[in-house]
Design a protein around this motif. Structure first.
Motif, mmCIF file in Angstrom:
data_model
loop_
_atom_site.group_PDB
_atom_site.id
_atom_site.type_symbol
_atom_site.label_atom_id
_atom_site.label_comp_id
_atom_site.label_asym_id
_atom_site.label_seq_id
_atom_site.Cartn_x
_atom_site.Cartn_y
_atom_site.Cartn_z
ATOM 1 N N ARG A 25 0.840 -1.199 0.000
ATOM 2 C CA ARG A 25 0.000 0.000 0.000
ATOM 3 C C ARG A 25 0.880 1.257 0.000
ATOM 4 N N ASN A 119 -3.503 -8.635 -0.685
ATOM 5 C CA ASN A 119 -3.368 -7.974 0.611
ATOM 6 C C ASN A 119 -1.947 -8.090 1.137
ATOM 7 N N PHE A 134 -7.085 -3.831 4.936
ATOM 8 C CA PHE A 134 -7.200 -2.386 5.061
ATOM 9 C C PHE A 134 -8.325 -1.883 4.166
ATOM 10 N N SER A 135 -8.939 -0.780 4.573
ATOM 11 C CA SER A 135 -9.942 -0.135 3.733
ATOM 12 C C SER A 135 -9.234 0.624 2.613
ATOM 13 N N GLY A 136 -10.006 1.166 1.694
ATOM 14 C CA GLY A 136 -9.423 1.896 0.580
ATOM 15 C C GLY A 136 -8.586 3.087 0.995
ATOM 16 N N ASP A 137 -8.947 3.731 2.106
ATOM 17 C CA ASP A 137 -8.173 4.885 2.555
ATOM 18 C C ASP A 137 -7.064 4.504 3.535
ATOM 19 N N VAL A 141 -8.554 -2.831 8.990
ATOM 20 C CA VAL A 141 -9.851 -3.492 9.113
ATOM 21 C C VAL A 141 -9.747 -4.765 9.939
#
Length: 174
Positions: A25, A119, A134-137, A141
């Motif tokens: 990410r 992920n 993780f969420s998009g931002d 999670v």
């Protein structure tokens, strides 16, 4: 799918040979780092010489594993130009290295022909995967675990492909 996932320190304490971490990410919104990230944005930089300022339970866990002979490696796949968050991570990576991790960086443009998991993950002793969700931002999670041997092989192969192409931390500049 609800799943009980042991704390990272417990999983690492059970390791005997290797723990690898694949990060993909460009932004993480991890709550326990928010204050540190905010301080970094304001100009604060941790000092290599002031270990008491930044050393924490995570570093203890890694250092203990490395002292037992566990090889701990982290590979980061990043977009370039890098995000502000990746600049922050890069500036703090000396902490991981001081704990005993080997860290490498791979620009995302050099990973286009690699098959990568969806992920971030930790792979412990080629026997157990802990996926980070993780969420998009970038908000954390949760985690899931897998001991599926085919998935472990695929994840291990993916990590090794990234590792082979990636630049060691001390040579990667942003």
């Amino acid at each position: 799918m609800s799943q009980t996932v042991p704390p990272f320190a417990d999983l690492l304490a059970q390791c005997q040979t290797s723990a690898v971490h694949l990060e993909m990410r460009d932004v993480y919104g991890v709550a326990d780092e928010d204050a540190d990230f905010a301080a970094w944005r304001a100009g604060h930089r941790h000092s290599l010489d002031n270990r008491a300022q930044w050393w924490n339970v995570f570093h203890d866990s890694v250092a203990k594993a490395v002292a037992r002979g566990v090889v701990v490696r982290r590979a980061r796949v990043v977009s370039e130009p890098v995000t502000e968050y990746i600049r922050y991570e890069h500036s703090c990576t000396f902490q991981n290295v001081m704990a005993g991790e080997q860290v490498r960086w791979l620009p995302r443009c050099l990973a286009s022909d690699l098959l990568l998991p969806g992920n971030d993950l930790w792979l412990f002793d080629d026997r157990l995967i802990r996926f980070g969700l993780f969420s998009g931002d970038g908000a954390f999670v949760g985690h899931t675990l897998s001991d599926d041997l085919q998935l472990i092989k695929a994840v291990s192969d993916s990590f090794e492909a990234v590792w082979d192409r990636a630049t060691p931390h001390d040579q990667y500049t942003i």
